[in-house]
Scaffold this active site. Structure first.
Site, mmCIF file in Angstrom:
data_model
loop_
_atom_site.group_PDB
_atom_site.id
_atom_site.type_symbol
_atom_site.label_atom_id
_atom_site.label_comp_id
_atom_site.label_asym_id
_atom_site.label_seq_id
_atom_site.Cartn_x
_atom_site.Cartn_y
_atom_site.Cartn_z
ATOM 1 N N THR A 13 0.815 -1.223 0.000
ATOM 2 C CA THR A 13 0.000 0.000 0.000
ATOM 3 C C THR A 13 0.846 1.270 0.000
ATOM 4 O OG1 THR A 13 -1.794 -1.099 1.130
ATOM 5 C CG2 THR A 13 -1.726 1.278 1.365
ATOM 6 N N ASP A 57 1.407 -6.680 -4.525
ATOM 7 C CA ASP A 57 0.610 -6.659 -3.303
ATOM 8 C C ASP A 57 1.177 -7.834 -2.495
ATOM 9 O OD1 ASP A 57 -2.710 -6.045 -2.490
ATOM 10 O OD2 ASP A 57 -1.597 -7.653 -1.529
ATOM 11 N N SER A 58 1.431 -7.643 -1.208
ATOM 12 C CA SER A 58 2.143 -8.696 -0.476
ATOM 13 C C SER A 58 1.327 -9.960 -0.294
ATOM 14 C CB SER A 58 2.659 -8.174 0.863
ATOM 15 O OG SER A 58 1.630 -8.103 1.816
ATOM 16 N N THR A 89 1.639 -4.779 4.152
ATOM 17 C CA THR A 89 1.481 -5.179 5.556
ATOM 18 C C THR A 89 0.888 -6.587 5.699
ATOM 19 O OG1 THR A 89 -0.701 -4.133 5.629
ATOM 20 C CG2 THR A 89 1.169 -2.821 6.390
ATOM 21 N N THR A 166 3.055 -9.801 14.476
ATOM 22 C CA THR A 166 1.903 -10.346 13.763
ATOM 23 C C THR A 166 1.032 -9.171 13.330
ATOM 24 O OG1 THR A 166 0.156 -12.002 13.937
ATOM 25 C CG2 THR A 166 0.508 -10.689 15.896
ATOM 26 N N CYS A 280 -3.985 -18.363 20.865
ATOM 27 C CA CYS A 280 -4.039 -17.094 21.615
ATOM 28 C C CYS A 280 -2.990 -16.137 21.072
ATOM 29 C CB CYS A 280 -3.764 -17.333 23.091
ATOM 30 S SG CYS A 280 -5.059 -18.263 23.885
HETATM 31 N N1 ASP Z 1 -2.676 -5.646 0.438
HETATM 32 C C1 ASP Z 1 -1.612 -4.769 0.820
HETATM 33 C C2 ASP Z 1 -0.326 -5.554 0.851
HETATM 34 O O1 ASP Z 1 -0.102 -6.279 1.770
HETATM 35 C C3 ASP Z 1 -1.912 -4.170 2.154
HETATM 36 C C4 ASP Z 1 -0.854 -3.236 2.690
HETATM 37 O O2 ASP Z 1 0.204 -3.007 2.141
HETATM 38 O O3 ASP Z 1 -1.105 -2.670 3.746
HETATM 39 O O4 ASP Z 1 0.455 -5.452 -0.070
#
Ligand code: ASP
Length: 343
Positions: A13, A57-58, A89, A166, A280
């Site tokens: 992103t 995109d990850s 992310t 995480t 958990c």
């Molecule tokens: N879908 C995006 C990714 O992981 C989300 C992000 O970067 O926050 O590439």
């Protein structure tokens, strides 16, 4: 002497822009990120960049990208004091976890960052994250050693150990959590380093070694009420499965039904690796606490202690890539290799 940092842009992103055609977010190139963050030019740090092609995109991250990242860091290791990896992310915690096991003998910072809002958007969190990550990657102590010679994630003013992190929120700027390990640093007016917690290399002149063989024959199985023998067998007894991360309840508990234990016992006896990781978010597996956990232990299931699922996956990929000997994998799994479990 000022530091030199390589910014490695993989996508995510942070560098995306809305495509007017369909309104979805698509990646743009690094020069535009730099335009959006002129503050980068104010650092007394030499900044170079490397852009992956294609940018992704990850959610599309594959182990091959981790191998390329690790190889790139190895190839450029002598030229830079630290590395900042711009990454989506969604799978950042997986990538940071696995890289921590792949990069052996690391003496320089490898800081992952990204953002929840694209960098061109007025309220973006990307600027702060990128600027903080660069500052931390460049930071040295009085002896000239890197302050954080680890793989880490810098997000929303906190530096977390990569293999303890995480993704916790799909919305908040504070997107990452590290419930079983305090932050390695926190950025306020100054950046406060948690020096006692930060891992130091045994030898500062160690050579970086990169583990590029990854064995991905690992399954993650989340235990849930109503789980059936068919589902269990299809995952655990599949001949292609060499290891299973069993996500259990609470302190490592699972159904005590005979069929459930029998399937696991047969797998363990055949040499498979079954690792018990809790569902958990915080706390640790302790298979001695309840009878339902003790049955797993007697079946041959190993304790993942307080490891995250992301770190367990990366650790297994690396250890299994290193050796075909599952007994050796089991021995190393129980050791704290790079700060991933509290020993
Ligand atoms: N879908 C995006 C990714 O992981 C989300 C992000 O970067 O926050 O590439």
């Amino acid at each position: 002497m000022s530091s030199s940092i390589l910014i490695i842009y993989t996508g995510g992103t942070i560098g995306m822009r809305e495509d007017p055609a369909d309104g979805t977010l698509k990646p743009f190139d690094f020069s535009q990120i730099k335009e959006e963050v002129p503050e980068l030019n104010k650092f007394a740090v030499k900044l170079d960049s490397y852009t992956f092609d294609p940018l992704i995109d990850s959610s599309d991250v594959e182990p091959s990208l981790w191998v390329s990242l690790a190889q790139l860091i190895l190839d450029r290791y002598e030229d830079y004091d630290g590395f900042v990896i711009l990454h989506g992310t969604d799978t950042m915690a997986y990538s940071a976890s696995t890289l921590s096991f792949m990069l052996e003998g690391l003496t320089k910072p490898v800081v992952f960052t990204g953002s929840q809002l694209p960098i061109g958007v007025p309220r973006t969190d990307g600027k702060e994250n990128l600027i903080g990550a660069v500052e931390i990657a460049a930071a040295k102590d009085e002896k000239g050693h890197a302050r954080v010679p680890e793989v880490s994630i810098f997000f929303d003013s906190r530096l977390l150990r990569g293999n303890r992190s995480t993704k916790y929120s799909a919305e908040a700027f504070n997107a990452f959590a590290s419930p079983n390990c305090p932050p390695l640093a926190e950025a306020g007016i100054n950046i406060r380093y948690n020096t006692d917690l930060i891992r130091k290399p045994v030898y500062w002149d160690a050579q970086l070694r990169v583990q590029t063989q990854l064995d991905t024959s690992v399954a993650i199985l989340k235990v849930h009420p109503g789980i059936t023998p068919q589902v269990m067998r299809s995952v655990v007894s599949d001949p292609h499965t060499r290891a299973v991360i069993l996500e259990t309840y609470g302190s490592g508990n699972a159904p005590s039904k005979d069929w459930f234990i029998t399937i696991l016992k047969e797998a363990c006896e055949s040499g498979k690796v079954i690792l018990n990781v809790t569902q958990c978010k915080s706390g640790t597996v302790n298979m001695d606490l309840y009878a339902t956990g003790a049955r797993l232990k007697h079946a041959g299931v190993l304790s993942g202690e307080d490891i995250t699922t992301e770190a367990a996956l990366g650790k297994l990929f690396c250890l299994m890539g290193r050796t075909q000997d599952n007994a050796r994998v089991k021995t190393l799994l129980e050791k704290d290799l790079c700060g991933e479990i509290s020993k």
